[in-house]
Scaffold this motif. Structure first.
Motif, short mmCIF file in Angstrom:
data_model
loop_
_atom_site.label_atom_id
_atom_site.label_comp_id
_atom_site.label_asym_id
_atom_site.label_seq_id
_atom_site.Cartn_x
_atom_site.Cartn_y
_atom_site.Cartn_z
N THR A 60 0.86 -1.18 0.00
CA THR A 60 0.00 0.00 0.00
C THR A 60 0.90 1.23 0.00
O THR A 60 1.81 1.34 0.82
CB THR A 60 -0.90 0.01 1.25
OG1 THR A 60 -1.60 -1.24 1.34
CG2 THR A 60 -1.90 1.15 1.20
N MET A 61 0.64 2.17 -0.92
CA MET A 61 1.55 3.30 -1.08
C MET A 61 0.79 4.60 -1.30
O MET A 61 -0.18 4.65 -2.05
CB MET A 61 2.49 3.05 -2.27
CG MET A 61 3.43 1.87 -2.06
SD MET A 61 4.26 1.28 -3.58
CE MET A 61 5.14 2.73 -4.13
N LEU A 62 1.26 5.65 -0.64
CA LEU A 62 0.85 7.03 -0.90
C LEU A 62 2.08 7.76 -1.40
O LEU A 62 3.09 7.85 -0.67
CB LEU A 62 0.32 7.70 0.36
CG LEU A 62 -1.17 7.52 0.69
CD1 LEU A 62 -1.44 8.00 2.11
CD2 LEU A 62 -2.02 8.31 -0.29
N VAL A 63 2.01 8.30 -2.61
CA VAL A 63 3.20 8.84 -3.27
C VAL A 63 2.94 10.27 -3.72
O VAL A 63 2.05 10.53 -4.52
CB VAL A 63 3.58 7.99 -4.50
CG1 VAL A 63 4.85 8.53 -5.16
CG2 VAL A 63 3.76 6.51 -4.12
N VAL A 64 3.72 11.19 -3.17
CA VAL A 64 3.73 12.58 -3.66
C VAL A 64 4.90 12.68 -4.62
O VAL A 64 6.05 12.41 -4.25
CB VAL A 64 3.88 13.58 -2.50
CG1 VAL A 64 4.14 14.98 -3.04
CG2 VAL A 64 2.63 13.58 -1.63
N THR A 65 4.62 13.05 -5.87
CA THR A 65 5.67 13.08 -6.88
C THR A 65 5.28 13.98 -8.03
O THR A 65 4.11 14.33 -8.20
CB THR A 65 5.95 11.66 -7.42
OG1 THR A 65 7.06 11.69 -8.31
CG2 THR A 65 4.74 11.09 -8.14
N HIS A 66 6.28 14.36 -8.81
CA HIS A 66 6.05 15.07 -10.07
C HIS A 66 6.35 14.17 -11.26
O HIS A 66 6.38 14.64 -12.40
CB HIS A 66 6.94 16.33 -10.15
CG HIS A 66 6.54 17.38 -9.16
ND1 HIS A 66 5.33 18.02 -9.20
CD2 HIS A 66 7.21 17.91 -8.10
CE1 HIS A 66 5.26 18.91 -8.20
NE2 HIS A 66 6.38 18.84 -7.52
N GLU A 67 6.58 12.88 -11.01
CA GLU A 67 6.89 11.94 -12.07
C GLU A 67 5.60 11.44 -12.71
O GLU A 67 4.95 10.50 -12.23
CB GLU A 67 7.71 10.76 -11.51
CG GLU A 67 9.06 11.16 -10.94
CD GLU A 67 10.02 11.65 -12.02
OE1 GLU A 67 9.84 11.27 -13.19
OE2 GLU A 67 10.93 12.43 -11.69
N MET A 68 5.20 12.08 -13.80
CA MET A 68 3.92 11.76 -14.43
C MET A 68 3.91 10.36 -15.03
O MET A 68 2.88 9.68 -15.03
CB MET A 68 3.58 12.79 -15.51
CG MET A 68 3.44 14.22 -15.00
SD MET A 68 2.15 14.41 -13.75
CE MET A 68 3.15 14.71 -12.29
N GLY A 69 5.04 9.91 -15.56
CA GLY A 69 5.11 8.56 -16.11
C GLY A 69 4.84 7.52 -15.05
O GLY A 69 4.13 6.53 -15.29
N PHE A 70 5.41 7.70 -13.87
CA PHE A 70 5.17 6.79 -12.75
C PHE A 70 3.69 6.78 -12.39
O PHE A 70 3.09 5.72 -12.17
CB PHE A 70 6.01 7.20 -11.55
CG PHE A 70 5.79 6.36 -10.33
CD1 PHE A 70 6.53 5.20 -10.13
CD2 PHE A 70 4.85 6.72 -9.38
CE1 PHE A 70 6.33 4.41 -9.00
CE2 PHE A 70 4.63 5.94 -8.26
CZ PHE A 70 5.38 4.78 -8.07
#
Length: 260
Positions: free
Chosen positions: A208-218
């Motif tokens: 289970t993951m909550l991810v703050v990122t700017h990686e749109m591909g991911f």
């Protein structure tokens, strides 16, 4: 506690969460559930409340209002007569151990080797024997592709390698959920891929993951849901395909037009 659809219990339940810093209201009644094994990517401009939300899930900051549950348990608080009371440090540490967090900066102990960084918390917080922690640490470092760097110090590792040690360190506590706060934004571009690959492996393994990122591909490839935060609220939440290709809200359309 069940999820919003009344089905299986939510791994993370965020209920009417508010947070202020002085006069600034950073989060304004944020509510959503995260199912077991679900990957949620949170996008948004700086100051939208993304990192603050993750810090509250990890109980690194205190709530002003609302409740956060991880695996059915209140994080950092106990409820008495309808009111929340912060738990003692030891109990809070045990609850926090269910949440692994990886930061933008690696925050490794410079005087410890890669293996030492990974084994420190399991020994001192979980009470594992040094041998058990070391065996587990070796396995985790091999899992993130650093089996040959067990005895290397942070200063001897690249940024990408340090971040992979930080991921292994978080996993060593056997967390129920992993939080990633801009985990690749401090890396040189050629090192980003190696960290994202480890994150993809975790997602494929059911973490289970909550991810703050700017990686749109991911976000497109890995997320089950993509959310846009702005002004302390969830503006839009949808599947990656609908979020990127058929955004509903003008704010989402404006945000995507600037970053894609």
């Amino acid at each position: 506690m069940t999820g919003t659809d009344g089905g299986a219990p939510a791994m993370v339940s965020i209920q009417d969460v508010n947070k202020r810093f002085g006069r600034l209201e950073v989060l304004k009644g944020v509510t959503f559930d995260v199912a077991r094994g679900e990957v949620i990517v949170i996008l948004g401009p700086s100051g939208s409340g993304k990192s603050t939300l993750l810090r509250l899930v990890a109980h690194l900051d205190r709530l002003d209002n609302g409740r956060i549950y991880v695996n059915g348990h209140l994080v950092g608080y106990e409820e008495r007569n309808g009111k929340l009371r912060e738990t003692a440090d030891r109990a809070a540490s045990r609850a926090r151990a269910d949440v692994g967090m990886v930061f933008q900066r690696f925050n490794l102990f410079p005087h410890l080797t890669a293996l030492g960084n990974v084994t420190c918390a399991p020994v001192n917080v979980r009470g594992l024997s040094r041998k058990m922690a070391a065996d587990r640490g070796r396995d985790l470092l091999r899992q993130v592709g650093l089996g040959e760097k067990l005895d290397a110090y942070p200063s001897q590792l690249s940024g990408g390698q340090q971040q992979r040690v930080a991921i292994a360190r978080a996993l060593a506590m056997d967390p129920k959920v992993m939080l990633f706060d801009e985990a690749t934004s401090a890396l040189d571009p050629e090192l980003v891929g190696e960290v994202l690959e480890v994150m993809k492996q975790l997602a494929r393994g059911g973490m289970t993951m909550l991810v703050v990122t700017h990686e749109m591909g991911f976000a497109r490839e890995v997320a089950d849901r993509v959310m846009l935060m702005d002004g302390g609220v969830i503006v839009e939440s949808n599947t990656p395909a609908d979020f990127f290709d058929h955004p509903r809200h003008d704010r989402t359309k404006s945000f995507l037009s600037k970053i894609l």
